[in-house]
Design a protein around this motif. Sequence first.
Motif, short mmCIF file in Angstrom:
data_model
loop_
_atom_site.label_atom_id
_atom_site.label_comp_id
_atom_site.label_asym_id
_atom_site.label_seq_id
_atom_site.Cartn_x
_atom_site.Cartn_y
_atom_site.Cartn_z
N GLY A 1 -8.10 -7.14 -6.89
CA GLY A 1 -9.05 -7.57 -5.83
C GLY A 1 -8.44 -7.83 -4.52
N THR A 2 -7.09 -8.75 -4.87
CA THR A 2 -6.59 -9.09 -3.34
C THR A 2 -5.92 -7.83 -2.62
OG1 THR A 2 -4.33 -9.28 -4.73
CG2 THR A 2 -5.90 -11.43 -4.30
N SER A 3 -5.52 -6.82 -3.50
CA SER A 3 -5.02 -5.32 -2.74
C SER A 3 -6.24 -4.60 -1.95
CB SER A 3 -4.49 -4.66 -3.99
OG SER A 3 -3.29 -5.39 -4.53
N ILE A 4 -7.28 -4.85 -2.42
CA ILE A 4 -8.23 -4.26 -1.79
C ILE A 4 -8.74 -4.89 -0.69
CG2 ILE A 4 -10.89 -3.48 -2.11
CD1 ILE A 4 -10.25 -3.05 -5.03
N ILE A 5 -8.76 -6.05 -0.83
CA ILE A 5 -9.16 -6.91 0.59
C ILE A 5 -8.02 -6.88 1.64
CG2 ILE A 5 -9.37 -9.11 1.17
CD1 ILE A 5 -10.64 -10.00 -1.33
N GLY B 1 -1.24 -0.70 0.14
CA GLY B 1 -0.74 0.78 -0.37
C GLY B 1 -0.53 0.79 -1.73
N PHE B 2 -0.74 1.90 -2.50
CA PHE B 2 -0.45 1.97 -3.95
C PHE B 2 1.09 1.60 -4.32
CE2 PHE B 2 0.63 6.29 -2.69
CZ PHE B 2 1.71 6.46 -3.77
N VAL B 3 2.07 1.91 -3.26
CA VAL B 3 3.48 1.79 -3.60
C VAL B 3 3.47 0.25 -3.74
CG1 VAL B 3 5.81 2.01 -2.74
CG2 VAL B 3 4.18 3.58 -2.54
N ASN C 1 13.32 11.37 -9.43
CA ASN C 1 13.04 10.08 -10.51
C ASN C 1 11.90 9.61 -10.26
OD1 ASN C 1 13.52 6.98 -10.19
ND2 ASN C 1 14.80 7.71 -11.90
N TRP C 2 11.41 9.07 -11.19
CA TRP C 2 9.91 8.35 -11.30
C TRP C 2 9.69 7.45 -10.22
CZ3 TRP C 2 9.20 3.12 -11.83
CH2 TRP C 2 10.32 2.20 -12.17
N LEU C 3 10.75 6.66 -9.96
CA LEU C 3 10.84 5.48 -8.81
C LEU C 3 10.56 6.25 -7.51
CD1 LEU C 3 10.50 2.50 -7.96
CD2 LEU C 3 13.04 2.45 -8.28
N LEU C 4 11.54 7.23 -7.22
CA LEU C 4 11.70 7.99 -6.04
C LEU C 4 10.36 8.82 -5.65
CD1 LEU C 4 15.16 9.34 -5.98
CD2 LEU C 4 14.57 7.04 -5.22
N SER C 5 9.74 9.13 -6.84
CA SER C 5 8.47 9.93 -6.61
C SER C 5 7.30 9.15 -6.00
CB SER C 5 7.95 10.54 -7.97
OG SER C 5 7.53 9.53 -8.86
N LEU C 6 7.45 7.83 -5.97
CA LEU C 6 6.47 6.98 -5.43
C LEU C 6 6.47 7.08 -4.10
CD1 LEU C 6 6.65 3.66 -7.41
CD2 LEU C 6 5.01 5.61 -7.86
N PHE C 7 7.52 7.41 -3.38
CA PHE C 7 7.66 7.51 -1.77
C PHE C 7 7.63 9.00 -1.31
CE2 PHE C 7 9.92 3.86 -3.50
CZ PHE C 7 9.29 2.73 -2.54
N PRO C 8 7.27 9.08 -0.29
CA PRO C 8 7.02 10.60 0.48
C PRO C 8 8.31 11.10 0.52
CG PRO C 8 6.70 8.74 2.07
CD PRO C 8 6.80 8.04 0.82
N MET C 9 8.41 12.43 0.36
CA MET C 9 9.59 13.30 0.87
C MET C 9 9.45 13.74 2.26
SD MET C 9 11.88 13.98 -1.50
CE MET C 9 12.54 15.36 -1.12
N PRO C 10 10.43 14.21 2.95
CA PRO C 10 10.21 14.53 4.25
C PRO C 10 9.38 15.63 4.54
CG PRO C 10 12.63 14.15 3.69
CD PRO C 10 11.83 13.98 2.50
N THR C 11 8.57 15.70 5.68
CA THR C 11 7.91 16.70 5.86
C THR C 11 8.46 17.74 6.97
OG1 THR C 11 6.68 15.26 7.80
CG2 THR C 11 5.66 15.41 5.73
N TRP D 1 -3.23 5.51 0.38
CA TRP D 1 -4.19 5.51 -0.65
C TRP D 1 -4.34 6.92 -1.22
CZ3 TRP D 1 -8.27 2.64 2.86
CH2 TRP D 1 -7.88 1.47 3.02
N PHE D 2 -3.28 7.60 -1.52
CA PHE D 2 -2.89 8.91 -2.41
C PHE D 2 -3.29 9.94 -1.22
CE2 PHE D 2 -3.77 5.84 -5.69
CZ PHE D 2 -2.68 6.13 -6.60
N VAL D 3 -4.53 10.12 -0.61
CA VAL D 3 -5.00 11.20 -0.01
C VAL D 3 -5.51 10.50 1.56
CG1 VAL D 3 -5.47 12.83 -1.77
CG2 VAL D 3 -7.10 11.27 -0.94
#
Length: 318
Positions: free
Chosen positions: A88-92, A96-98, A189-199, A221-223
Amino acid sequence: MSESEKLGSEPSISRRKRNILIFVLIGVTSIFIRLLYSYEFETSALLYVGIPFFVAIALLAILKKPQHDTLGSYYVYASKWSFIVMLGTSIILFEGFVCVVIFMPIYFFILFLMYLFHTMVQRLHEKKKNTLYAHALPVLIVVSALEGVVPSFEFDREYSVSRDIVIDAPAEVIQAQLKQPMELDVDRNWLLSLFPMPTDIEAGSLLSGDVHNIKFVYHRWFVTNTHSGAMSLELTEVSEDYIKTTFLEDTSYISNYMDLKGTEIRFEERDNEQTKVTLTIHYTRFLDPVWYFGPLQEYAIGKTAELLLSELFVPDSI
């Protein structure tokens, strides 16, 4: 007696009151978090320890233990509502999901500690024993929440993490490999996969003074809720067995968590045409408390160094 009361569940009037109080708790917590950001305490333990502590106390006061429920099921019950409060607080606050994923372990850990305290005090009361020593736990949590708030209550923020790899190639071949474009679609790694790779990576030569630019695009928010950032990395010293780089600028999403200072790469040639490559990453930790974010960031940087060594330094011919 109603059917719900016979089964030991909360009566409907109690559920309505609980839901209203949970809604109020979400609002009050969101205001507290916004105030911490306004007063620039968003990286302190006041946010990452103090807020979960406040939510845990409020939930233990709001949620009455249903009849016939075990202590374990009560903790699951409290955890469910604490998760609702966090979302609830995250939505308000448009988090971000990270941020949510990184916050979750410490959030539920503080809730668990307060649940242990609550259970301990209840049992001591039942046995008519002194509960004074049990209060040491919330006191320790409150003290921990002051890290990053009280100037004298801080720990070392400067870190250096090193990883090495032995490659079946001479140093000059490995340095030539560094000039090749990096493959961006790699397993992480699972933790690194939460962060974006360089474009996009704009890399020139390996000459001293050369600046490499690394661009990022992050979807909070994912997309959607897209943010762009970049890193500028200068090669400040280059020799046959040593490369030193310095980060000139970092506006990527990673800069919210740490200040990347630079890297050192050492090449140690061996007799059998092998080369030991050691990569050291220097950074400053922003987030408190140290007992949580210190090991977490060291782990993430270590995995990043391992990824870079395996993807950037090993020649394609091997």
